[in-house]
Design a protein around this motif. Structure first.
Motif, PDB file in Angstrom:
ATOM      1  N   UNK A  51       0.832  -1.197   0.000  1.00  0.00           N
ATOM      2  CA  UNK A  51       0.000   0.000   0.000  1.00  0.00           C
ATOM      3  C   UNK A  51       0.877   1.260   0.000  1.00  0.00           C
ATOM      4  N   UNK A  52       1.883   1.288   0.861  1.00  0.00           N
ATOM      5  CA  UNK A  52       2.772   2.457   0.966  1.00  0.00           C
ATOM      6  C   UNK A  52       3.568   2.661  -0.318  1.00  0.00           C
ATOM      7  N   UNK A  53       3.989   1.571  -0.955  1.00  0.00           N
ATOM      8  CA  UNK A  53       4.723   1.664  -2.218  1.00  0.00           C
ATOM      9  C   UNK A  53       3.833   2.277  -3.292  1.00  0.00           C
ATOM     10  N   UNK A  54       2.580   1.836  -3.324  1.00  0.00           N
ATOM     11  CA  UNK A  54       1.636   2.391  -4.295  1.00  0.00           C
ATOM     12  C   UNK A  54       1.425   3.879  -4.088  1.00  0.00           C
ATOM     13  N   UNK A  55       1.294   4.305  -2.835  1.00  0.00           N
ATOM     14  CA  UNK A  55       1.102   5.727  -2.530  1.00  0.00           C
ATOM     15  C   UNK A  55       2.310   6.552  -2.967  1.00  0.00           C
ATOM     16  N   UNK A  56       3.510   6.044  -2.675  1.00  0.00           N
ATOM     17  CA  UNK A  56       4.734   6.749  -3.077  1.00  0.00           C
ATOM     18  C   UNK A  56       4.807   6.882  -4.589  1.00  0.00           C
ATOM     19  N   UNK A  57       4.534   5.801  -5.301  1.00  0.00           N
ATOM     20  CA  UNK A  57       4.650   5.840  -6.759  1.00  0.00           C
ATOM     21  C   UNK A  57       3.555   6.692  -7.400  1.00  0.00           C
ATOM     22  N   UNK A  58       2.358   6.719  -6.814  1.00  0.00           N
ATOM     23  CA  UNK A  58       1.311   7.607  -7.343  1.00  0.00           C
ATOM     24  C   UNK A  58       1.753   9.062  -7.226  1.00  0.00           C
TER      25      UNK A  58
END
Length: 93
Positions: A51-58
């Motif tokens: 989830x955190x990786x997705x937020x960073x990449x968004x």
């Protein structure tokens, strides 16, 4: 595999002077990186890291030049974090 925690610290140091400019891309990026680092250090679950990786990449995709060095560094950090998440998943977390 590079250490994502060290990579985040290195990038935070690199952007520190620009990150003091309120509402700049680096200012927001610093917040995302600090949160991401905290998540990786906790190692609670692979799902939390995912989830955190997705937020960073968004954030990076929406706010940074996708052809720029800063975006590439974020993508590399996210890739390292993804690998850490996969290791947790393999361990049943």
């Amino acid at each position: 595999m590079p250490d994502p925690i060290q990579s985040i610290s290195t990038l935070l140091n690199k952007i520190s002077s620009q990150a003091d400019v309120e509402e700049s891309a680096e200012w927001y990026l610093r917040s995302y990186l600090v949160d991401y680092k905290r998540t990786l250090l906790r190692k609670w679950s692979s799902q939390e890291i995912e989830f955190a990786t997705g937020a960073l990449m968004r954030f990076c995709a929406q706010s940074l030049d996708t052809d720029g060095a800063l975006y590439r560094e974020c993508a590399e950090i996210a890739e390292e974090g993804t690998k850490m998440g996969e290791q947790l998943k393999a361990a049943g977390r």
